[in-house]
Every structure is written in C-alpha cells, then in structure tokens.
Design a protein around this motif. Structure first.
Motif, short mmCIF file in Angstrom:
data_model
loop_
_atom_site.label_atom_id
_atom_site.label_comp_id
_atom_site.label_asym_id
_atom_site.label_seq_id
_atom_site.Cartn_x
_atom_site.Cartn_y
_atom_site.Cartn_z
N GLY A 439 -19.63 95.20 -64.01
CA GLY A 439 -20.15 95.97 -62.90
C GLY A 439 -21.44 95.35 -62.43
N CYS A 440 -21.99 95.87 -61.36
CA CYS A 440 -23.23 95.35 -60.80
C CYS A 440 -24.41 95.79 -61.66
CB CYS A 440 -23.40 95.84 -59.36
SG CYS A 440 -24.99 95.42 -58.61
N PRO A 441 -25.18 94.85 -62.24
CA PRO A 441 -26.34 95.25 -63.05
C PRO A 441 -27.37 96.03 -62.23
CG PRO A 441 -25.77 92.94 -63.45
CD PRO A 441 -24.97 93.39 -62.27
N ILE A 442 -27.92 97.07 -62.83
CA ILE A 442 -28.98 97.84 -62.17
C ILE A 442 -30.28 97.05 -62.31
CG2 ILE A 442 -30.29 99.99 -62.24
CD1 ILE A 442 -27.74 101.37 -63.25
N PRO A 443 -30.91 96.69 -61.21
CA PRO A 443 -32.01 95.71 -61.25
C PRO A 443 -33.38 96.31 -61.60
CG PRO A 443 -31.57 96.30 -58.98
CD PRO A 443 -30.58 97.06 -59.80
N VAL A 444 -33.50 96.85 -62.80
CA VAL A 444 -34.79 97.34 -63.29
C VAL A 444 -34.98 96.85 -64.71
CG1 VAL A 444 -34.73 99.40 -61.83
CG2 VAL A 444 -33.85 99.52 -64.16
N VAL A 445 -36.24 96.85 -65.15
CA VAL A 445 -36.55 96.50 -66.54
C VAL A 445 -37.36 97.62 -67.16
CG1 VAL A 445 -36.51 94.04 -66.02
CG2 VAL A 445 -38.68 95.27 -66.00
N HIS A 446 -37.34 97.66 -68.48
CA HIS A 446 -38.07 98.69 -69.21
C HIS A 446 -39.19 98.01 -69.99
CE1 HIS A 446 -34.96 101.74 -68.38
NE2 HIS A 446 -34.13 100.71 -68.45
N CYS A 447 -40.42 98.37 -69.63
CA CYS A 447 -41.61 97.74 -70.21
C CYS A 447 -42.38 98.79 -71.00
CB CYS A 447 -42.48 97.17 -69.08
SG CYS A 447 -44.07 96.51 -69.62
N ASP A 448 -42.78 98.45 -72.21
CA ASP A 448 -43.53 99.39 -73.03
C ASP A 448 -44.85 99.76 -72.37
OD1 ASP A 448 -41.56 99.42 -74.94
OD2 ASP A 448 -42.50 97.87 -76.20
N ALA A 449 -45.42 98.84 -71.62
CA ALA A 449 -46.72 99.10 -70.99
C ALA A 449 -46.58 99.77 -69.63
CB ALA A 449 -47.49 97.78 -70.85
N CYS A 450 -45.60 99.35 -68.84
CA CYS A 450 -45.50 99.81 -67.44
C CYS A 450 -44.41 100.84 -67.22
CB CYS A 450 -45.26 98.62 -66.52
SG CYS A 450 -46.48 97.31 -66.65
N GLY A 451 -43.53 101.06 -68.18
CA GLY A 451 -42.42 101.99 -67.98
C GLY A 451 -41.24 101.31 -67.30
N VAL A 452 -40.57 102.04 -66.42
CA VAL A 452 -39.42 101.50 -65.70
C VAL A 452 -39.94 100.77 -64.46
CG1 VAL A 452 -37.27 102.04 -64.52
CG2 VAL A 452 -37.94 103.37 -66.52
N VAL A 453 -39.61 99.49 -64.36
CA VAL A 453 -40.17 98.65 -63.29
C VAL A 453 -39.04 98.00 -62.50
CG1 VAL A 453 -41.70 96.73 -62.73
CG2 VAL A 453 -42.16 98.15 -64.75
N PRO A 454 -39.04 98.11 -61.17
CA PRO A 454 -38.03 97.43 -60.36
C PRO A 454 -38.17 95.91 -60.47
CG PRO A 454 -39.18 99.11 -59.07
CD PRO A 454 -39.95 98.92 -60.34
N GLU A 455 -37.03 95.23 -60.51
CA GLU A 455 -37.05 93.77 -60.49
C GLU A 455 -37.56 93.29 -59.13
OE1 GLU A 455 -37.58 90.78 -61.64
OE2 GLU A 455 -35.97 91.04 -63.12
N LYS A 456 -38.18 92.13 -59.09
CA LYS A 456 -38.61 91.56 -57.82
C LYS A 456 -37.40 91.03 -57.06
CE LYS A 456 -43.24 90.19 -59.36
NZ LYS A 456 -44.16 89.05 -59.59
N LYS A 457 -37.43 91.19 -55.74
CA LYS A 457 -36.28 90.74 -54.94
C LYS A 457 -36.05 89.25 -55.04
CE LYS A 457 -35.75 94.39 -51.51
NZ LYS A 457 -35.71 94.73 -50.07
#
Length: 852
Positions: A439-457
């Motif tokens: 399926g299409c990957p959801i373009p976010v990352v999980h950072c211990d410091a920043c929380g849920v962060v959108p990937e850069k385009k």
C-alpha cells in the motif's frame, strides 16, 4: 467474394489507429472537451467478459463524442495496491510487485485486441512510485489543511494476520483471509476528516441530476442525517467523574418507555469499572472479540452485564433505571450509550426478555386490536407520519404523528433544560491506516523529541522496500531491518517511519484527477485540471455506489481546498452510469460424496434435453443465468471469444442483448448470432462495393435518416440495445432494397452508426465503400429533419372486428377517399361477397372498421 476475417482485419485497424495516434488526447481550444472514464480495474491477472461490457460502454460514448466534434479524454489505469497481491506472494513465495506488474502486462495485452479507443500514453498503476509519491504529497497538504487527524479508535483486529480489517473484510465475525475470530481493539489510527463535510456531501446530492436515483439514496442513507435529542441521565451514587451518562436518540417520543440504559464496553464508565471488577473486565474483553459491522452486531447474540449502577429518568426523578454494558452498543456511534425502549424496538425487546427487564408501551395504533409487547406481543414500531395514540405522554396531545411527537418531546426537554435538539450524521471519519505492506506508505516519521513529523516533500516518494518477506504474519515493514529507520525531518535526530500504509480507497479517490496530467511533477497540473475536469461520464458497478464515490467526492473537495483542483470539480463526476453484470449458466455434476463439481462452459456440450460433459458424456445440471464466478467456473474468457469470433462480436453481443443497466446472460448461441450478423454486413459491403450503383431511392433515404435519428438518441441515452435493434432493422431493409446510390451511401452511413460498437468492421466497410480516411475520425451523420416526418400512414382494415388487410394512404387524404380505397380492397371485397356494408367507420390516422 471475400469472407470477413477478424483475425486479420482487427489487428490491421488497431495498428492504423496507433500509428495515427487517433485517441491521443491533447488540450485544444477549438473543440468542446469530453472526459469519459470507466472505473479502473484491479490487476487480478485476466480480464473477464464483465470488463468487456464495462469498457465497451465507455468506448461507445468516447467514439461517439469524438465523432460529434468533441475533444475526448478516455484513459485507462490500474488500481494496483491491496491484499490480493500479498496473498499471492504468501502462496507462491514471490513478491507483490512482480505479481502485480506481470498481471498488468497480461491484462493490457488482453484489452488492446478489443480495440478500445484509449489514450494508453496516460496509463499508470497506483503502485507506481510516481503515482503514490504524489498521493503522499496530497496527504501532507491535507494534513496541513486540517483534513487529517490521528487518534485512538476502535478497529476490527485480525489476531492471526495482525492487521486492521475494514468492516467489509469481516465475514461472520471472522477475518476474510485468515478465518480468525476478529477482535475489537483500540489502536491509534490516521483519519481523513470526511465527517466535517457531512452536510455538504448530503446537500450536494440534489445537484447530481445525471446520477441514478438509487445511488444518491444509498449515499444519503450512508451519510445518515437525523435530528434528535441529546440529553443526560443523572447517575445515582456516581463514581467520581461520572455524574451523568449522555445519550442521543432520534426517538425522544419513546422516552417514557425507557427500560434500561446501555453503554458500550469501551465507554469510559465501562473501562473505569473493569479496572476494579474482574467480571466487568472479562465481559468487556469478550465483547471486544465481536465484529464492529452492523451485520455482525445485528446477527450476534445480544449480551449484557448489569453494572449495578442506577440512573434517574430525566423527566421523573423518582424513576430509576439500571445501567447495563451491552455488546450491541459501539463507542463510535452516537455517544456510546443509549436507552432501551423494548416496547417499540425488537432488539431491545429481545434483550429485556432475556434479562427479565420491564416493558412499557408508550403508544398504540388508533385503530386495530393488538397484543401489547408487555403482554407477549411484538414491538410496535411507530410510523413517523401516521397518527398514533400515546398511552404515556412525553408532551402534547394524545393523538399525534411520530414527527409531531418527536418535535414536542425535543421542545419539552429544551423547555425544562434537560437536553437539546441536535442534528447528527451517521457518517464517521475515514480511517485510512492499514497494517500491511502493499500500500502507499503514510509519509510521516515518529521522533522521540519532536513527536509525529510530516516528511519533507523533497524526500517523496517514500518508497516501499523491495526486500521484504511474507513468511510470518503481520506487516513486513514493522520488521524490516533498515526501512523503518530514518532521520527526523525537523531536528535531524534518529526517528522511525510510520509503518502503516494507506487504505486502497485512497488510491482510487483521486485517480480521475491524475489522468488529466499523469506525468506532472505535482499531484495535478491546474491548467490541465481546469481544461479536462469534470469527468463528463463515469461508468462502473453499483457495488461502488457508496464508499468509492463518497470518498472521491470528499477528496475532490480536499484537493480544491489544498489548491490541486478548480472549484468546479467539487462534484468530480457530472454523470454516472451503473451497468449490470454479465451472467452465465453454471454447469455442475456431483462427486461420490454428493459434493458439487463445477465445469467450464467449453467442457460442456448442450443437447436438446440438457447438457453433458464432452469428455465423458456424463449428464450435467444447468443452473441458469448466475453471476460469473471463478470458483463456479462459469466464466467466459474474452481472449477465447476474440480468437473464435473477433473482438467486434464480443463488443456487439454485450451491448445488444439487454439494456446496459441490467444483467446480460452470455450464451454461445447469442455470440454466434452476433457474429453472423457482422459477417452479413461485410458481405453486403463486398457486393455493393463491386456494383458501385447509382440512382436515388427516396423511401430508403427516409428509412436511413430515421435510423440515424434513432441510433443517435439511443447512444445519447445509454440505450445501446435499442440503438442496435434499429441497426438490425435498417440492415434488413438495406439488404432487400434494389441497387442504388442511396443503398451504397446508406451502407456507408450504417458503418458510421456501427463504428462506436464494432469499430474494426466499420473501418473495413468504410474503406471498401470509398470512405475518406479513418472512420474513427469521420464526423457523425446528421439526420435530415425534413425526412423524419411521414407523408403517408398505414391504416389497418378490420371486418367485423378482425384485421383483414391494410392500406397506405396520404396523411391528409379525405375521409371519403379512404372509404373508397377500403371498400376496393380485395380482402374487403371477398368479405362483402357482392353486398354492401352495414356500417363503415374511419378513424383518421388510426383504423378502418367495416361492419357487414
């Protein structure tokens, strides 16, 4: 005389169209655009005759609109992500990507010989990184615009496949693939906020004049607007923080028939209680094993647990009601709590009879003897529009309609300050998270410091890794050694990628917009979208009437909000047509244990009294006209039909035998008849092309123009079978007509009328009769209005009420002359036998009656 040979002729014309780029769509300002689209297929490996019917309908419209001067866009793609590819990989040890692309190649190779006028240069699959990368960009834009949220929600969880299942993937409480008992589990999920558009999506249905009424009704019911009362039951001796239980009801008029209050196993109060009460914890856990579909809840045994907590009735403080946890109450609907009124609801009545709770009728019909539910009768469900007698009043007169009583109950509650009238919608936010690889990957990352962060385009697409395995259940992305590890786009520290992928409904919710500029470096090119949108004609099955179309309508609005579509595309499909299925008889024998054994049509011989297996002669049972199914082997392979009869025969048959909105049964005899007719047209063209006759035939000319008019109207109204019937009739007239220039030109015109349905044969006939260029580029013939009116009328002649003859007369012929002609008719003369009629009745334009 040469015979028509589709095996030679059809590839010849397909090559000619390709070389001329006949169906290549470009933006041109001098012609009106027309965008026709069929719902794109899943690459399962082989097309079936249902695909042929669907795409032929679209092709007829596309070719017709091209002939009528439109600049046509008719694209094709593949809805390519999803579980079947993973299933195939598990079964074969291969890879979903390989399986999918191999199937796409196979299906394109099967589709092209059918001669569809498609702009193949625009083809894509939703599993192409170039496509899903743009989908990821849309997700990020939707996220920034507030159209995406992330929260904990109750889901269907398959404990074997370790994935969330859509409601449609839960069958009889079990996972559709694993067969495991599905559990309800709270997981953090991504959602599209489609519920924010509930009112708009509902109201806009009234603007869709060219959509089937039943589709609009299905969508309206799914959105589910309802007005009701929201109020609370005060809790007696309440645990801290739970002083009230809030409920919403669309039937506040039944409040005086309340018997109990029920809460969901996932209601905050239920969760609070389970922490201290093992019995509550065990009951809640058992409930969570059940499915969340309406069907699963409806069919499951109704179970409850008395919490021991009591609430006060809001209209009578001395009236106490028990609070139960019930397995049929879901947190995601309403407030996760309801009151039961068993006298007027079958589910509630079943529940109270099981647990010996009271039943109180609040109203009965004005007329008629009934046994009240409390005396063992069935629940009386009140009609909202008919007057009923209220035995226990909430408010107002004792005789009211349901609607009046509902309004009165809301008014009373608001007057007393115990609740308020509110409007709610059944539509819930769209959960898009899926725990799967393909399926299409959801373009976010999980950072211990920043929380849920959108990937850069600039980092898109987030590509799926190829080196995955399916040897153990669960999402391969969770256990991939490197793919999940990344850096935070915000702070640059180590982070983890989101391993959930998107629901495949996302892929199909905007593909129509991507077709307008499939190679753009952004999700759409606004200039192309402004030119090509909206889809003028969308064609697909009724099974997609709700979710796919509803999600697409939401997505179009989201794309407008984020700058990817023009305002006019809020409703992306101007016209919708839902075609019927192609059916076929099922052939079955029985094995030694009396189990059914199914057989392919080509393995069966039909005889006068039934059917038998060609190899063994064993008699075969015939189950008529059933939906085509691979498991039942009643499928027809279009490739075999093309090899036997040619593509035009397959196209002609699926259009000719039934109105397109109804099912059509594929029969060998029907296909043979279609093939014979097309061969007859070719023979006629051969004869006429050798004669090159001259001269005019006025009667034939009139028939020709009436046929042009009828066929045009048939195609415009999706009455393809009616248009074909007119072609059959005119072909018969043409064949009987003497040689003339009109006959020659009439057959050329007939080829033009047949071109949308049988494009290869039409090109051949057009060339044989001296047509200029490709018939695919020829303008549509126009009917001469002056030739559509009849100068004569045929009057049947009845003698003593029985039809004996007929006469053709001028429309304006005087009555006296009609009488003279009727009396001179041979059949009338024989009936009179030298005598005179007692009475002669002429109904102008209708009939002549002779009474003797």
């Amino acid at each position: 005389m040469t015979r028509y040979d589709p095996a030679t002729t059809e590839p010849k014309w397909q090559k000619a169209w390709d070389e001329a780029q006949t169906f290549r769509a470009t933006m041109e300002g001098d012609r009106p655009k027309y965008y026709v689209l069929e719902m794109f297929p899943y690459p399962s490996g082989r097309i079936h005759i249902g695909h042929v019917r669907n795409y032929t309908m679209g092709d007829v419209i596309a070719r017709y609109k091209k002939a009528t001067g439109h600049n046509v866009l008719h694209p094709m793609g593949f809805d390519a992500f999803g579980m079947p590819a993973e299933n195939a990989a598990m079964a074969s040890g291969g890879h979903p990507k390989t399986w999918t692309y191999d199937n796409i190649d196979t299906m394109v190779a099967q589709m092209k010989p059918l001669g569809f006028g498609i702009d193949w240069s625009r083809m894509f699959a939703t599993c192409d990184p170039e496509y899903y990368g743009q989908q990821q960009a849309l997700f990020l834009d939707f996220l920034e615009a507030g159209l995406v949220t992330r929260r904990e929600a109750e889901v269907n969880w398959d404990p074997v496949d370790m994935t969330v299942l859509a409601n449609e993937q839960v069958i009889d409480g079990k996972g559709w693939r694993s067969g495991a008992e599905v559990e309800r589990r709270a997981l953090t999920q991504w959602f599209f906020k489609i519920s924010a558009y509930s009112e708009e999506l509902l109201d806009a249905l009234d603007q869709l004049d060219d959509w089937p009424a039943r589709v609009k009704l299905m969508q309206a019911n799914w959105i589910g607007k309802s007005r009701g009362l929201q109020f609370s039951f005060p809790v007696i001796d309440a645990p801290e923080g739970f002083g009230e239980i809030e409920v919403f009801t669309t039937r506040p008029d039944t409040l005086m028939g309340a018997s109990f209050v029920a809460i969901s196993p996932d209601h905050p109060l239920a969760k609070h209680l389970e922490a201290a009460k093992p019995a509550v914890a065990a009951f809640n856990a058992e409930c969570r094993k059940g499915g969340t579909t309406a069907e699963a809840i409806e069919t499951a045994e109704k179970l409850g647990l008395d919490t021991g907590i009591r609430v006060r009735h809001p209209l009578d403080p001395d009236w106490e009601l028990p609070v139960w946890i019930a397995n049929f109450v879901l947190m995601e609907y309403g407030t996760g709590a309801l009151f039961g009124c068993p006298a007027h609801d079958q589910r509630d009545l079943d529940f109270v009879r099981k647990y010996d709770l009271p039943v109180i009728s609040t109203y009965v019909p004005i007329d008629g003897e009934i046994t009240l539910p409390e005396d063992g009768g069935d629940p009386y469900v009140p009609p909202k529009t008919e007057q009923v007698h209220y035995t226990k009043l909430v408010a107002g007169d004792a005789y009211q309609t349901g609607e009046e009583a509902i309004d009165a109950a809301i008014a009373l509650a608001e007057q007393r300050g115990i609740g308020e009238g509110v409007t709610k919608f059944r539509l819930r936010d769209w959960g898009l998270s899926r725990q799967r690889y393909w399926g299409c990957p959801i373009p976010v990352v999980h950072c211990d410091a920043c929380g849920v962060v959108p990937e850069k385009k600039e980092n898109l697409p987030v590509r799926l890794p190829d080196d995955v395995s399916f040897d153990i259940p669960g999402n391969p992305l969770d256990r991939h050694p490197t793919w999940r590890d990344t850096t935070c786009p915000a702070c640059g520290k180590p982070a983890k990628r989101e391993t959930d992928t998107m629901d495949t409904f996302v892929d199909s919710s905007w593909y129509f917009a991507r077709f307008t500029a499939p190679h753009a470096e952004t999700p759409t090119d606004m200039e192309a979208a402004q030119y090509w949108m909206n889809v003028d004609q969308y064609i697909g099955g009724i099974e997609h009437a709700i979710l796919h179309l509803l999600y697409s309508r939401f997505f179009a609005r989201g794309m407008i909000k984020t700058g990817h579509l023009p305002e006019k595309a809020a409703e992306p499909f101007d016209a919708l047509f839902t075609q019927g299925m192609v059916t076929h008889a099922i052939y079955v024998t029985r094995d030694e244990k009396d189990r059914p054994v199914y057989h392919f049509p080509e393995d069966v011989e039909i005889h006068e009294s039934g059917a038998r297996l060609g190899a063994t002669g064993e008699e075969v049972e015939i189950i008529p006209s059933a939906k085509m199914s691979k498991s039942k082997k009643n499928v027809i392979d279009p490739v075999n039909i093309i090899e036997q009869f040619g593509a035009d025969t397959a196209r002609w048959f699926v259009l000719s035998d039934s109105p397109p909105e109804r099912d059509v049964e594929w029969t060998a005899s029907g296909a043979e008849a279609a093939n014979k007719f097309l061969a007859r047209i070719h023979r006629m063209a051969t004869e006429i092309s050798e004669e090159r006759p001259h001269g005019s035939d006025e009667r034939l000319l009139k028939e020709l123009h009436k046929t042009i008019d009828d066929v045009t109207k048939g195609i415009e109204s999706f009455g393809f079978n009616a248009a074909i019937a007119k072609i059959y009739a005119f072909a018969g007239t043409l064949q009987k007509a003497p040689a003339s220039g009109t006959k020659h030109d009439g057959l050329k015109t007939l080829a033009q009328l047949m071109a949308p349905m049988t494009p290869h044969l039409a090109e051949e006939v057009w060339q044989m009769l001296g047509g200029d260029g490709l018939i695919a580029n020829a303008p549509w013939p126009e009917a001469d209005e002056s030739l559509l009116t009849e100068d004569t009328v045929t009057l049947p002649i009845q003698v003593n009420g029985k039809r004996r003859s007929e006469i053709s007369v001028a429309k304006d012929l005087p009555k006296s002359e009609i009488e003279a002609l009727a009396l001179a008719d041979d059949a009338v003369q024989r009936a009179l036998n030298g005598g005179a009629p007692k009475k002669l009745i002429v109904v102008p334009g209708r009939i002549v009656n002779v009474v003797i």
